[in-house]
Design an enzyme around this catalytic site. Sequence first.
Site, short mmCIF file in Angstrom:
data_model
loop_
_atom_site.label_atom_id
_atom_site.label_comp_id
_atom_site.label_asym_id
_atom_site.label_seq_id
_atom_site.Cartn_x
_atom_site.Cartn_y
_atom_site.Cartn_z
N TYR A 83 5.15 16.62 27.98
CA TYR A 83 5.26 17.64 29.03
C TYR A 83 4.15 18.68 28.95
O TYR A 83 4.08 19.59 29.77
CB TYR A 83 6.64 18.33 28.94
CG TYR A 83 7.75 17.39 29.31
CD1 TYR A 83 7.87 16.15 28.68
CD2 TYR A 83 8.66 17.71 30.31
CE1 TYR A 83 8.86 15.27 29.03
CE2 TYR A 83 9.66 16.82 30.66
CZ TYR A 83 9.75 15.60 30.01
OH TYR A 83 10.73 14.72 30.36
N LYS A 106 10.65 7.35 17.91
CA LYS A 106 10.30 5.93 18.06
C LYS A 106 9.12 5.71 17.10
O LYS A 106 8.01 5.39 17.51
CB LYS A 106 9.92 5.66 19.52
CG LYS A 106 9.67 4.22 19.87
CD LYS A 106 10.94 3.39 19.99
CE LYS A 106 10.59 1.93 20.20
NZ LYS A 106 11.77 1.05 20.20
N ASP A 119 15.93 4.07 21.21
CA ASP A 119 16.64 3.01 21.94
C ASP A 119 17.99 2.71 21.28
O ASP A 119 19.00 2.51 21.95
CB ASP A 119 15.79 1.74 22.09
CG ASP A 119 14.95 1.42 20.86
OD1 ASP A 119 14.98 2.20 19.89
OD2 ASP A 119 14.27 0.37 20.86
N ASP A 179 14.90 14.78 27.00
CA ASP A 179 15.21 14.86 28.43
C ASP A 179 16.11 13.69 28.84
O ASP A 179 17.15 13.86 29.47
CB ASP A 179 13.90 14.85 29.22
CG ASP A 179 14.09 15.18 30.70
OD1 ASP A 179 15.26 15.29 31.13
OD2 ASP A 179 13.09 15.29 31.41
N ASP A 230 20.59 13.40 29.46
CA ASP A 230 21.27 12.94 30.68
C ASP A 230 22.34 11.93 30.32
O ASP A 230 23.45 11.94 30.88
CB ASP A 230 20.26 12.31 31.66
CG ASP A 230 19.64 13.35 32.60
OD1 ASP A 230 19.64 14.54 32.24
OD2 ASP A 230 19.17 12.97 33.69
MG MG Z 1 16.54 15.82 32.88
#
Ligand code: MG
Length: 330
Positions: free
Chosen positions: A125, A176, A209, A233, A237
Amino acid sequence: MSHKVGVIGGDGIGPEVIKEGLKVIEAAGVNLEIHDYDLGGERYLRDGVVLPDSVLDEWRALDVLYLGAVGTPDVPPGLIERGLLLKMRFDLDLYINLRPFVVAKSENNEGHDFMVIRENTEGAYAGEGGFLRKGTPHEVATQGSVNTRHGVERCIRYAFELANSREKKHLTLVHKTNVLTFAGDLWGRTFQAVAEEYPSVETSYNHVDAACIYFVENPQRYDVIVTDNLFGDILTDLGGAISGGIGLASSANLNPERTSPSMFEPVHGSAPDIVGTGKANPTAAILSGALMLDFLMEDEAARRIERACADPKTQNGSTSEIGDAIAAQV
Ligand code: MG
Ligand code: NAI
């Protein structure tokens, strides 16, 4: 004492849910000095303003910021996200993104209670990258991930402090490392180094994962998770989806040293599909308000709000009916 709060209702259902959040905080008996800011996609469409530096300067004199949601379908993607949300996180150095996921044990649910600490100012980001030969058949687009020792370490340290303050005292690093061998190596080494300062915290590591599987199959294994900006992020969710849905997911964007105001917001967006219908669940915004009260050392009021939100009896009806029911219990 009253706390100085900058309120950005924003777009769509943002102002609807923030109104209920403020109603509940008032019912909890906490005094707020409210400073209203009209910002977001609608404001941009009206006069081209996104986030002036003068507003950022005003915010520095406030204690906290309370945001609904920003974004409207007619504004190009990224403009408000980068210009307002990311600018807030970067310029106010809100380097911790904290998201709690709590589901009470019941007949058909084992229940879980964990927090994700997401690094909020670096990684993918940070905006590193660019185009080469844009628009040609040989176009190149690169998007880098920026990971500094300073940025990674302060985030991991915050997560250890948090884990150390909780009953289970368990911290999981999610990354990862097997593929992202440069950034993953820095995260892994920093995690090991800070762990030595917290012998009472038990640690573990999951690839991102695999963490997605565990979130769905066995979220009880988690207490505190620390991870980078992009993984956090996406993972949060999923965390919302296994914890009662987007209408309940709350978040805090923290500057732990309090050198600038921290920002509290529901995870959801402006939901243009349900704006004005009364279908928006204000609980995510109300729980974000509770996180804000925690940060303002109003713990007792925060706990009362959380208890009222967890009572299924408050979770029926329209936006304002849910807000009224929670306010009444508080
Ligand atoms: Mg989000
Ligand atoms: P969204 O979160 O606004 O909506 C996704 C789905 O969840 C929709 O079906 C919506 O009706 C539902 N939903 C969201 N909040 C709800 C609530 N409180 N109660 C009941 N249902 C709820 O995400 P979407 O549609 O991807 O984005 C819409 C706009 O919001 C876009 O402009 C996007 O950029 C912006 N956005 C802003 C965020 C922020 O301000 N932090 C975060 C995410 C999106």
